[in-house]
Design a protein around this motif. Structure first.
Motif, mmCIF file in Angstrom:
data_model
loop_
_atom_site.group_PDB
_atom_site.id
_atom_site.type_symbol
_atom_site.label_atom_id
_atom_site.label_comp_id
_atom_site.label_asym_id
_atom_site.label_seq_id
_atom_site.Cartn_x
_atom_site.Cartn_y
_atom_site.Cartn_z
ATOM 1 N N MET A 1 37.900 50.747 48.869
ATOM 2 C CA MET A 1 38.799 49.701 49.335
ATOM 3 C C MET A 1 40.077 49.718 48.498
ATOM 4 S SD MET A 1 36.936 48.300 51.702
ATOM 5 C CE MET A 1 37.515 46.635 51.995
ATOM 6 N N ALA A 2 41.149 49.250 49.062
ATOM 7 C CA ALA A 2 42.421 49.255 48.345
ATOM 8 C C ALA A 2 42.416 48.240 47.223
ATOM 9 C CB ALA A 2 43.557 48.918 49.319
ATOM 10 N N PRO A 3 43.016 48.601 46.060
ATOM 11 C CA PRO A 3 43.084 47.653 44.957
ATOM 12 C C PRO A 3 44.009 46.501 45.280
ATOM 13 C CG PRO A 3 44.388 49.594 44.445
ATOM 14 C CD PRO A 3 43.659 49.890 45.723
ATOM 15 N N PHE A 4 43.728 45.376 44.634
ATOM 16 C CA PHE A 4 44.467 44.146 44.895
ATOM 17 C C PHE A 4 45.623 43.972 43.923
ATOM 18 C CE2 PHE A 4 45.445 39.988 45.999
ATOM 19 C CZ PHE A 4 45.201 39.080 44.995
ATOM 20 N N PRO A 30 43.780 45.538 38.421
ATOM 21 C CA PRO A 30 43.667 45.269 39.861
ATOM 22 C C PRO A 30 42.212 45.098 40.300
ATOM 23 C CG PRO A 30 43.950 47.610 39.526
ATOM 24 C CD PRO A 30 44.041 46.968 38.156
ATOM 25 N N TRP A 31 41.998 44.359 41.406
ATOM 26 C CA TRP A 31 40.681 44.167 41.994
ATOM 27 C C TRP A 31 40.646 44.779 43.384
ATOM 28 C CZ3 TRP A 31 42.605 38.778 40.877
ATOM 29 C CH2 TRP A 31 42.437 38.457 39.532
ATOM 30 N N THR A 32 39.472 45.207 43.785
ATOM 31 C CA THR A 32 39.317 45.727 45.143
ATOM 32 C C THR A 32 38.954 44.594 46.094
ATOM 33 O OG1 THR A 32 36.952 46.167 44.907
ATOM 34 C CG2 THR A 32 38.474 47.903 44.186
ATOM 35 N N ASP A 33 39.131 44.842 47.391
ATOM 36 C CA ASP A 33 38.732 43.855 48.392
ATOM 37 C C ASP A 33 37.238 43.546 48.282
ATOM 38 O OD1 ASP A 33 41.298 43.729 49.345
ATOM 39 O OD2 ASP A 33 40.954 45.112 51.003
ATOM 40 N N ALA A 34 36.445 44.566 47.985
ATOM 41 C CA ALA A 34 35.000 44.370 47.876
ATOM 42 C C ALA A 34 34.670 43.436 46.722
ATOM 43 C CB ALA A 34 34.298 45.715 47.692
ATOM 44 N N GLU A 35 35.369 43.592 45.611
ATOM 45 C CA GLU A 35 35.130 42.716 44.464
ATOM 46 C C GLU A 35 35.508 41.278 44.795
ATOM 47 O OE1 GLU A 35 35.776 45.576 40.572
ATOM 48 O OE2 GLU A 35 37.540 44.975 41.747
#
Length: 236
Positions: A1-4, A30-35
């Protein structure tokens, strides 16, 4: 998933919101959408912009302490929240509250006057509205209406409720309440007057506060400058 990470910077996430999310995710941006999808519980203190919460679409439990401003309408996309706490904050309206499937709602120490929308919250089981300048209609009609539905309602006693409203009528945006030990205290919801509205609540007896309101209202803000205050003796 793309990082946030890039999105977070572009949205200028409030530092308090970023700190709370980082604690749940277990690392900083950064955070991912899954996280972010996995975040279901957040405790946020002293935030001035809550828009970053919308990146956590599966929130179920949200605690906002000393945040300002707070507008429930701006958070209705978080439609999975079942337990919402907004304490010592600057919540002024319940508009939008019916969009959440709430079981528990703690709104103590805010600026609410109209509780009517709470009647339409399903499947509400418990609500706390202590320390708000609730209107006479909401105090005497809406609160009994909630209780008649079997909802556990915690609210200010008549004395604290009356004095909270008198404070607001005098232009003093404070809450007056009774603590767990039976003492009467003043608090300053929101971030307009203090950076930590949940602490430094001076003790003052009802008769003393009433006397100040009648004769020396300009002295009431000075009570918060006395960290050692346990009571106030009025000179007769």
């Amino acid at each position: 998933m793309a990082p946030f990470g890039n999105a977070a910077k572009s949205l200028e996430i409030d530092p308090a919101v970023e700190k709370a999310i980082a604690k749940r995710v277990g690392r900083s941006l950064p955070w991912t959408d899954a996280e972010l999808d996995a975040v279901t519980n957040l405790h946020i203190s002293h935030a001035r912009d809550l828009s970053g919460l919308l990146r956590c679409p599966n929130l179920r439990i949200l605690l906002l302490i000393g945040c300002d401003p707070v507008e429930l309408e701006s958070l209705t996309a978080l439609s999975s929240i079942v337990s919402l706490t907004v304490e010592d904050s600057a919540l002024r309206s319940l508009n939008g509250v019916t969009e959440f499937p709430l079981y528990t709602l703690d709104l103590s120490f805010n600026f609410l006057s109209d509780l009517t929308p709470a009647l339409r919250v399903e499947p509400l089981k418990r609500i706390n509205v202590t320390g708000n300048p609730i209107s006479a209609y909401s105090y005497h009609s809406i609160i009994p209406g909630l209780r008649s539905r079997g909802i556990d309602v915690t609210a200010s006693g008549e004395t604290e409720w009356e004095l909270t409203n008198l404070l607001h009528e005098a232009g003093l945006p404070y809450s007056y309440y009774r603590d767990d030990q039976g003492g009467y205290r003043l608090s300053r919801p929101g971030l307009a007057l203090t950076d930590r509205p949940e602490v430094n609540h001076p003790v003052i007896a009802p008769e003393h506060l009433r006397d100040l309101l009648t004769h020396h209202p300009a002295e009431i803000p000075n009570l918060f400058d006395r960290s050692d205050l346990t009571d106030l003796q009025i000179e007769q």
